[in-house]
Design a protein around this motif. Structure first.
Motif, PDB file in Angstrom:
ATOM      1  N   ARG A  48      -3.193   3.663 -11.174  1.00 44.36           N
ATOM      2  CA  ARG A  48      -4.464   2.955 -11.368  1.00 44.36           C
ATOM      3  C   ARG A  48      -4.302   1.688 -12.211  1.00 44.36           C
ATOM      4  O   ARG A  48      -5.120   0.773 -12.108  1.00 44.36           O
ATOM      5  CB  ARG A  48      -5.495   3.881 -12.000  1.00 44.36           C
ATOM      6  N   GLU A  49      -3.273   1.649 -13.041  1.00 41.67           N
ATOM      7  CA  GLU A  49      -3.065   0.477 -13.891  1.00 41.67           C
ATOM      8  C   GLU A  49      -2.386  -0.676 -13.146  1.00 41.67           C
ATOM      9  O   GLU A  49      -2.323  -1.787 -13.677  1.00 41.67           O
ATOM     10  CB  GLU A  49      -2.233   0.858 -15.117  1.00 41.67           C
ATOM     11  N   VAL A  50      -1.869  -0.415 -11.958  1.00 42.76           N
ATOM     12  CA  VAL A  50      -1.281  -1.508 -11.168  1.00 42.76           C
ATOM     13  C   VAL A  50      -2.414  -2.403 -10.674  1.00 42.76           C
ATOM     14  O   VAL A  50      -3.355  -1.915 -10.036  1.00 42.76           O
ATOM     15  CB  VAL A  50      -0.478  -0.957  -9.967  1.00 42.76           C
ATOM     16  N   PRO A  51      -2.368  -3.705 -10.950  1.00 41.17           N
ATOM     17  CA  PRO A  51      -3.475  -4.572 -10.528  1.00 41.17           C
ATOM     18  C   PRO A  51      -3.657  -4.586  -9.016  1.00 41.17           C
ATOM     19  O   PRO A  51      -2.689  -4.475  -8.251  1.00 41.17           O
ATOM     20  CB  PRO A  51      -3.050  -5.956 -11.043  1.00 41.17           C
ATOM     21  N   ILE A  91       3.749  -7.322  -9.032  1.00 41.24           N
ATOM     22  CA  ILE A  91       3.577  -6.195  -8.111  1.00 41.24           C
ATOM     23  C   ILE A  91       2.087  -5.906  -8.034  1.00 41.24           C
ATOM     24  O   ILE A  91       1.438  -5.681  -9.058  1.00 41.24           O
ATOM     25  CB  ILE A  91       4.339  -4.947  -8.585  1.00 41.24           C
ATOM     26  N   ARG A  92       1.559  -5.915  -6.818  1.00 41.81           N
ATOM     27  CA  ARG A  92       0.125  -5.731  -6.608  1.00 41.81           C
ATOM     28  C   ARG A  92      -0.116  -4.717  -5.495  1.00 41.81           C
ATOM     29  O   ARG A  92       0.489  -4.784  -4.433  1.00 41.81           O
ATOM     30  CB  ARG A  92      -0.542  -7.062  -6.233  1.00 41.81           C
ATOM     31  N   ALA A 133      -4.355  -6.426  -5.558  1.00 46.86           N
ATOM     32  CA  ALA A 133      -4.008  -7.746  -5.032  1.00 46.86           C
ATOM     33  C   ALA A 133      -5.245  -8.600  -4.794  1.00 46.86           C
ATOM     34  O   ALA A 133      -6.285  -8.100  -4.340  1.00 46.86           O
ATOM     35  CB  ALA A 133      -3.224  -7.603  -3.728  1.00 46.86           C
ATOM     36  N   THR A 134      -5.120  -9.875  -5.102  1.00 49.63           N
ATOM     37  CA  THR A 134      -6.180 -10.844  -4.863  1.00 49.63           C
ATOM     38  C   THR A 134      -5.607 -12.051  -4.136  1.00 49.63           C
ATOM     39  O   THR A 134      -4.386 -12.248  -4.081  1.00 49.63           O
ATOM     40  CB  THR A 134      -6.812 -11.325  -6.186  1.00 49.63           C
ATOM     41  N   HIS A 135      -6.497 -12.880  -3.621  1.00 50.78           N
ATOM     42  CA  HIS A 135      -6.045 -14.128  -3.016  1.00 50.78           C
ATOM     43  C   HIS A 135      -5.348 -15.008  -4.032  1.00 50.78           C
ATOM     44  O   HIS A 135      -4.424 -15.766  -3.703  1.00 50.78           O
ATOM     45  CB  HIS A 135      -7.229 -14.874  -2.402  1.00 50.78           C
ATOM     46  N   GLY A 136      -5.781 -14.912  -5.290  1.00 47.24           N
ATOM     47  CA  GLY A 136      -5.149 -15.690  -6.338  1.00 47.24           C
ATOM     48  C   GLY A 136      -3.670 -15.380  -6.487  1.00 47.24           C
ATOM     49  O   GLY A 136      -2.872 -16.272  -6.809  1.00 47.24           O
ATOM     50  N   ASP A 137      -3.276 -14.128  -6.248  1.00 47.21           N
ATOM     51  CA  ASP A 137      -1.863 -13.773  -6.323  1.00 47.21           C
ATOM     52  C   ASP A 137      -1.061 -14.494  -5.243  1.00 47.21           C
ATOM     53  O   ASP A 137       0.079 -14.917  -5.481  1.00 47.21           O
ATOM     54  CB  ASP A 137      -1.691 -12.259  -6.175  1.00 47.21           C
ATOM     55  N   LEU A 138      -1.640 -14.634  -4.067  1.00 47.12           N
ATOM     56  CA  LEU A 138      -0.944 -15.327  -2.983  1.00 47.12           C
ATOM     57  C   LEU A 138      -0.878 -16.828  -3.247  1.00 47.12           C
ATOM     58  O   LEU A 138       0.120 -17.485  -2.917  1.00 47.12           O
ATOM     59  CB  LEU A 138      -1.624 -15.054  -1.648  1.00 47.12           C
ATOM     60  N   TYR A 193       0.869  -1.181   0.000  1.00 44.18           N
ATOM     61  CA  TYR A 193       0.000   0.000   0.000  1.00 44.18           C
ATOM     62  C   TYR A 193       0.899   1.223   0.000  1.00 44.18           C
ATOM     63  O   TYR A 193       1.886   1.287   0.735  1.00 44.18           O
ATOM     64  CB  TYR A 193      -0.925   0.055   1.216  1.00 44.18           C
ATOM     65  N   SER A 194       0.557   2.208  -0.824  1.00 46.89           N
ATOM     66  CA  SER A 194       1.324   3.440  -0.888  1.00 46.89           C
ATOM     67  C   SER A 194       0.364   4.600  -1.084  1.00 46.89           C
ATOM     68  O   SER A 194      -0.522   4.531  -1.947  1.00 46.89           O
ATOM     69  CB  SER A 194       2.325   3.388  -2.060  1.00 46.89           C
ATOM     70  N   SER A 195       0.534   5.649  -0.302  1.00 41.96           N
ATOM     71  CA  SER A 195      -0.325   6.811  -0.476  1.00 41.96           C
ATOM     72  C   SER A 195       0.289   7.836  -1.418  1.00 41.96           C
ATOM     73  O   SER A 195      -0.354   8.294  -2.366  1.00 41.96           O
ATOM     74  CB  SER A 195      -0.664   7.447   0.875  1.00 41.96           C
ATOM     75  N   THR A 196       1.555   8.204  -1.186  1.00 43.97           N
ATOM     76  CA  THR A 196       2.154   9.245  -2.021  1.00 43.97           C
ATOM     77  C   THR A 196       3.302   8.739  -2.893  1.00 43.97           C
ATOM     78  O   THR A 196       3.926   9.530  -3.606  1.00 43.97           O
ATOM     79  CB  THR A 196       2.647  10.418  -1.158  1.00 43.97           C
ATOM     80  N   GLY A 197       3.610   7.437  -2.845  1.00 49.67           N
ATOM     81  CA  GLY A 197       4.521   6.869  -3.826  1.00 49.67           C
ATOM     82  C   GLY A 197       5.806   6.258  -3.338  1.00 49.67           C
ATOM     83  O   GLY A 197       6.428   5.466  -4.054  1.00 49.67           O
TER      84      GLY A 197
END
Length: 207
Positions: free
Chosen positions: A66-69, A40-41, A71-76, A14-18
């Protein structure tokens, strides 16, 4: 699965300002240099628009990624190892990342997170802003998962150069300035180290 196939790592942040996103990218670069396949999720944003719009840098970064997917459980389930990243919120992980982790109970109960390599990184607004306590709080989650912990320790000069945090790459918000190169080098080392141990774990579990 053959040894020649690249080991799979998910970097969830999680990132707010980068800044946290920048570290995620550097960790990915370090892992990819060791032959890993990396996803990277970002976790979903929970803050209201009013809060985001009150900080132009927050809104700018949200729109830019916004184009960064998400995260889902499937990624884990896909990954053989994880690296989680977060800014510090009163010495704890950001609520956005914690909310995602809290949804992983089903994966945990089914053993889908067991024996996977895991590491973490964090940042804060000042030098003593709770980076270490945030990392240790994340580590508590990984103990419950039965994860194979891979902290950077003091395994490379880059760790000492950036201040010597053995629990995970950490940074101080530069208030608009770019993160120091030493911090980026430490992140790349952490990514490379995580990929190396994920490969080793694959060999062990394959018997």
């Amino acid at each position: 699965m053959t040894e020649q196939e690249p080991v799979r790592l998910a970097i969830v942040y999680y990132s707010s300002t980068g800044n946290t996103y920048t570290i995620a990218q550097e960790i990915a670069a370090g892992a990819e240099a060791r032959g890993a396949e990396v996803r990277i999720r970002r976790v979903a944003e929970l803050a209201p628009d009013a809060a985001i719009d009150a900080n132009p840098a927050w809104r700018k970064h949200l729109e830019a990624t916004r184009e960064v997917p998400v995260a889902t459980h499937g990624d884990l389930e896909w990954a053989e190892g994880f690296v989680f990243g977060t800014p510090t919120r009163f010495g704890l992980p950001a609520a956005q990342l914690k909310q995602f982790l809290d949804t992983c109970g089903g994966l945990w109960m089914n053993g889908a997170l067991t024996d996977k390599v895991v590491s973490a990184f964090a940042g804060a607004g000042n030098v003593h802003g709770g980076q270490e306590s945030t990392l240790l709080a994340l580590h508590n989650v990984f103990y419950h998962w039965g994860g194979i912990m891979v902290p950077p320790g003091y395994t490379d000069p880059a760790i000492h150069a950036v201040g010597g945090n053995p629990y995970g790459t950490s940074f101080t918000d530069g208030q608009g300035a770019a993160l120091p190169e030493a911090t980026l080098l430490a992140a790349r080392h952490q990514g490379a180290r995580t990929a190396t141990w994920a490969q080793a774990a694959r060999r062990i579990t394959a018997g």
